[in-house]
Structure formats: structure tokens, C-alpha cells
Design a protein around this motif. Structure first.
Motif, PDB file in Angstrom:
ATOM      1  N   ALA A  15       0.874  -1.171   0.000  1.00  0.00           N
ATOM      2  CA  ALA A  15       0.000   0.000   0.000  1.00  0.00           C
ATOM      3  C   ALA A  15       0.914   1.223   0.000  1.00  0.00           C
ATOM      4  O   ALA A  15       1.841   1.305   0.792  1.00  0.00           O
ATOM      5  CB  ALA A  15      -0.895  -0.013   1.234  1.00  0.00           C
ATOM      6  N   TYR A  16       0.648   2.160  -0.894  1.00  0.00           N
ATOM      7  CA  TYR A  16       1.491   3.349  -0.998  1.00  0.00           C
ATOM      8  C   TYR A  16       0.793   4.496  -0.278  1.00  0.00           C
ATOM      9  O   TYR A  16       0.099   5.303  -0.866  1.00  0.00           O
ATOM     10  CB  TYR A  16       1.741   3.683  -2.459  1.00  0.00           C
ATOM     11  N   ARG A  17       0.960   4.529   1.040  1.00  0.00           N
ATOM     12  CA  ARG A  17       0.228   5.445   1.899  1.00  0.00           C
ATOM     13  C   ARG A  17       0.478   6.920   1.587  1.00  0.00           C
ATOM     14  O   ARG A  17      -0.327   7.766   1.964  1.00  0.00           O
ATOM     15  CB  ARG A  17       0.588   5.171   3.356  1.00  0.00           C
ATOM     16  N   ARG A  18       1.538   7.222   0.936  1.00  0.00           N
ATOM     17  CA  ARG A  18       1.836   8.629   0.613  1.00  0.00           C
ATOM     18  C   ARG A  18       0.753   9.219  -0.285  1.00  0.00           C
ATOM     19  O   ARG A  18       0.468  10.414  -0.224  1.00  0.00           O
ATOM     20  CB  ARG A  18       3.198   8.720  -0.066  1.00  0.00           C
ATOM     21  N   TYR A  19       0.147   8.388  -1.109  1.00  0.00           N
ATOM     22  CA  TYR A  19      -0.852   8.868  -2.046  1.00  0.00           C
ATOM     23  C   TYR A  19      -2.260   8.346  -1.785  1.00  0.00           C
ATOM     24  O   TYR A  19      -3.225   8.920  -2.274  1.00  0.00           O
ATOM     25  CB  TYR A  19      -0.444   8.502  -3.481  1.00  0.00           C
ATOM     26  N   SER A  20      -2.382   7.257  -1.040  1.00  0.00           N
ATOM     27  CA  SER A  20      -3.704   6.662  -0.842  1.00  0.00           C
ATOM     28  C   SER A  20      -3.677   5.703   0.341  1.00  0.00           C
ATOM     29  O   SER A  20      -2.659   5.082   0.624  1.00  0.00           O
ATOM     30  CB  SER A  20      -4.100   5.895  -2.114  1.00  0.00           C
ATOM     31  N   MET A  21      -4.811   5.570   0.979  1.00  0.00           N
ATOM     32  CA  MET A  21      -4.934   4.596   2.060  1.00  0.00           C
ATOM     33  C   MET A  21      -5.579   3.299   1.551  1.00  0.00           C
ATOM     34  O   MET A  21      -5.898   2.419   2.339  1.00  0.00           O
ATOM     35  CB  MET A  21      -5.744   5.189   3.218  1.00  0.00           C
ATOM     36  N   ASP A  22      -5.758   3.201   0.242  1.00  0.00           N
ATOM     37  CA  ASP A  22      -6.267   1.964  -0.352  1.00  0.00           C
ATOM     38  C   ASP A  22      -5.294   0.832  -0.046  1.00  0.00           C
ATOM     39  O   ASP A  22      -4.080   1.034  -0.037  1.00  0.00           O
ATOM     40  CB  ASP A  22      -6.397   2.091  -1.871  1.00  0.00           C
ATOM     41  N   TYR A  23      -5.818  -0.313   0.217  1.00  0.00           N
ATOM     42  CA  TYR A  23      -5.050  -1.551   0.391  1.00  0.00           C
ATOM     43  C   TYR A  23      -4.265  -1.648   1.698  1.00  0.00           C
ATOM     44  O   TYR A  23      -3.458  -2.556   1.869  1.00  0.00           O
ATOM     45  CB  TYR A  23      -4.119  -1.807  -0.809  1.00  0.00           C
ATOM     46  N   VAL A  24      -4.491  -0.739   2.627  1.00  0.00           N
ATOM     47  CA  VAL A  24      -3.793  -0.801   3.913  1.00  0.00           C
ATOM     48  C   VAL A  24      -4.213  -2.056   4.682  1.00  0.00           C
ATOM     49  O   VAL A  24      -3.364  -2.734   5.280  1.00  0.00           O
ATOM     50  CB  VAL A  24      -4.033   0.487   4.736  1.00  0.00           C
ATOM     51  N   ASP A  25      -5.497  -2.372   4.665  1.00  0.00           N
ATOM     52  CA  ASP A  25      -5.967  -3.571   5.373  1.00  0.00           C
ATOM     53  C   ASP A  25      -5.373  -4.842   4.770  1.00  0.00           C
ATOM     54  O   ASP A  25      -4.973  -5.759   5.489  1.00  0.00           O
ATOM     55  CB  ASP A  25      -7.496  -3.655   5.358  1.00  0.00           C
ATOM     56  N   GLU A  26      -5.292  -4.890   3.446  1.00  0.00           N
ATOM     57  CA  GLU A  26      -4.699  -6.047   2.773  1.00  0.00           C
ATOM     58  C   GLU A  26      -3.225  -6.184   3.124  1.00  0.00           C
ATOM     59  O   GLU A  26      -2.730  -7.288   3.364  1.00  0.00           O
ATOM     60  CB  GLU A  26      -4.870  -5.931   1.250  1.00  0.00           C
ATOM     61  N   GLU A  27      -2.517  -5.049   3.182  1.00  0.00           N
ATOM     62  CA  GLU A  27      -1.104  -5.089   3.542  1.00  0.00           C
ATOM     63  C   GLU A  27      -0.923  -5.556   4.987  1.00  0.00           C
ATOM     64  O   GLU A  27      -0.032  -6.364   5.275  1.00  0.00           O
ATOM     65  CB  GLU A  27      -0.465  -3.717   3.358  1.00  0.00           C
ATOM     66  N   LYS A  28      -1.760  -5.070   5.876  1.00  0.00           N
ATOM     67  CA  LYS A  28      -1.663  -5.476   7.284  1.00  0.00           C
ATOM     68  C   LYS A  28      -1.851  -6.983   7.414  1.00  0.00           C
ATOM     69  O   LYS A  28      -1.105  -7.649   8.135  1.00  0.00           O
ATOM     70  CB  LYS A  28      -2.706  -4.734   8.111  1.00  0.00           C
ATOM     71  N   ALA A  29      -2.833  -7.528   6.695  1.00  0.00           N
ATOM     72  CA  ALA A  29      -3.085  -8.974   6.751  1.00  0.00           C
ATOM     73  C   ALA A  29      -1.896  -9.757   6.200  1.00  0.00           C
ATOM     74  O   ALA A  29      -1.497 -10.779   6.767  1.00  0.00           O
ATOM     75  CB  ALA A  29      -4.354  -9.318   5.973  1.00  0.00           C
ATOM     76  N   ALA A  30      -1.310  -9.283   5.099  1.00  0.00           N
ATOM     77  CA  ALA A  30      -0.145  -9.959   4.519  1.00  0.00           C
ATOM     78  C   ALA A  30       1.031  -9.925   5.487  1.00  0.00           C
ATOM     79  O   ALA A  30       1.721 -10.928   5.685  1.00  0.00           O
ATOM     80  CB  ALA A  30       0.229  -9.309   3.187  1.00  0.00           C
ATOM     81  N   HIS A  31       1.248  -8.767   6.106  1.00  0.00           N
ATOM     82  CA  HIS A  31       2.348  -8.619   7.055  1.00  0.00           C
ATOM     83  C   HIS A  31       2.151  -9.539   8.257  1.00  0.00           C
ATOM     84  O   HIS A  31       3.070 -10.272   8.660  1.00  0.00           O
ATOM     85  CB  HIS A  31       2.446  -7.156   7.498  1.00  0.00           C
ATOM     86  N   GLU A  32       0.958  -9.517   8.821  1.00  0.00           N
ATOM     87  CA  GLU A  32       0.672 -10.353   9.993  1.00  0.00           C
ATOM     88  C   GLU A  32       0.753 -11.840   9.661  1.00  0.00           C
ATOM     89  O   GLU A  32       1.130 -12.648  10.503  1.00  0.00           O
ATOM     90  CB  GLU A  32      -0.699 -10.004  10.563  1.00  0.00           C
ATOM     91  N   GLY A  33       0.422 -12.192   8.407  1.00  0.00           N
ATOM     92  CA  GLY A  33       0.474 -13.586   7.995  1.00  0.00           C
ATOM     93  C   GLY A  33       1.826 -14.009   7.460  1.00  0.00           C
ATOM     94  O   GLY A  33       2.012 -15.159   7.065  1.00  0.00           O
ATOM     95  N   SER A  34       2.768 -13.069   7.393  1.00  0.00           N
ATOM     96  CA  SER A  34       4.113 -13.336   6.855  1.00  0.00           C
ATOM     97  C   SER A  34       4.062 -13.995   5.478  1.00  0.00           C
ATOM     98  O   SER A  34       4.763 -14.965   5.214  1.00  0.00           O
ATOM     99  CB  SER A  34       4.915 -14.209   7.823  1.00  0.00           C
TER     100      SER A  34
END
Length: 94
Positions: free
Chosen positions: A58-77
Motif C-alpha cells: 500500500a502506498y500510503r503517501r498517495y492513498s490509504m487503499d489496500y492498507v488492510d490487505e497489507e496489514k493482513a499480509a504482514h501479519e500472515g508473513s
């Protein structure tokens, strides 16, 4: 770099797209003139799915889209999160 992220990301993208058509929707461009778009394959949001699988960020500098998906990927390694990597925008600053 011992972790083959590029090849694995390519395989994931190929898996998501399959043999169907890809449709991208967007009107804005970035400072380099590249289209900023959301792409779909068979109704599936490719952008979200790549982030969910850990092969895009998720490229937070320009958008908060996909933050939840990134968090899930990170937590799931999953994907890149299974190892260590430098975020693209940090790597470009070097």
C-alpha cells in the motif's frame, strides 16, 4: 538478494490474471506521466490481491487503499513479508 521476490511476484500475478483479459480504470497520472489505475481480471481487483498476497505494498503517501490487505499480509508473513526487504520508495531514496 537471496529472496527471489520478483519471480514470485510475477508468478502470483500470472496466477491472478490467468488467461483472461485485464481491464484498468484510472484517470490520474503520477509525476512521471504513468497512469494511476485499478486493474481487474475477471472482476477481481488485481491491485488488492497482489497486496493481500504480499507481493505489492500500500502506498500510503498517495492513498490509504489496500492498507488492510497489507496489514493482513504482514501479519500472515506472506509474500515479501516472509523475509526482509526494502520498501521501493526507501530504496529509490538511496
Amino acid at each position: 538478494n537471496e529472496y527471489p521476490c520478483g519471480k514470485e511476484a510475477t508468478r502470483a500475478l500470472t496466477d491472478i490474471i490467468g488467461v483472461g483479459a485485464v481491464t484498468c480504470v484510472g484517470e490520474k497520472t503520477d509525476r512521471y506521466g504513468r497512469l494511476i489505475a485499478v486493474c481487474y481480471a475477471g472482476g477481481l481487483n488485481i491491485n488488492a490481491e497482489m497486496v493481500r498476497r504480499g507481493w505489492a505494498l500500500a502506498y500510503r503517501r498517495y492513498s490509504m487503499d489496500y492498507v488492510d490487505e497489507e496489514k493482513a499480509a504482514h501479519e500472515g508473513s506472506v509474500g515479501m513479508w516472509a523475509g526482509e526487504f526494502i520498501k521501493p520508495w526507501e530504496w529509490r531514496r538511496k
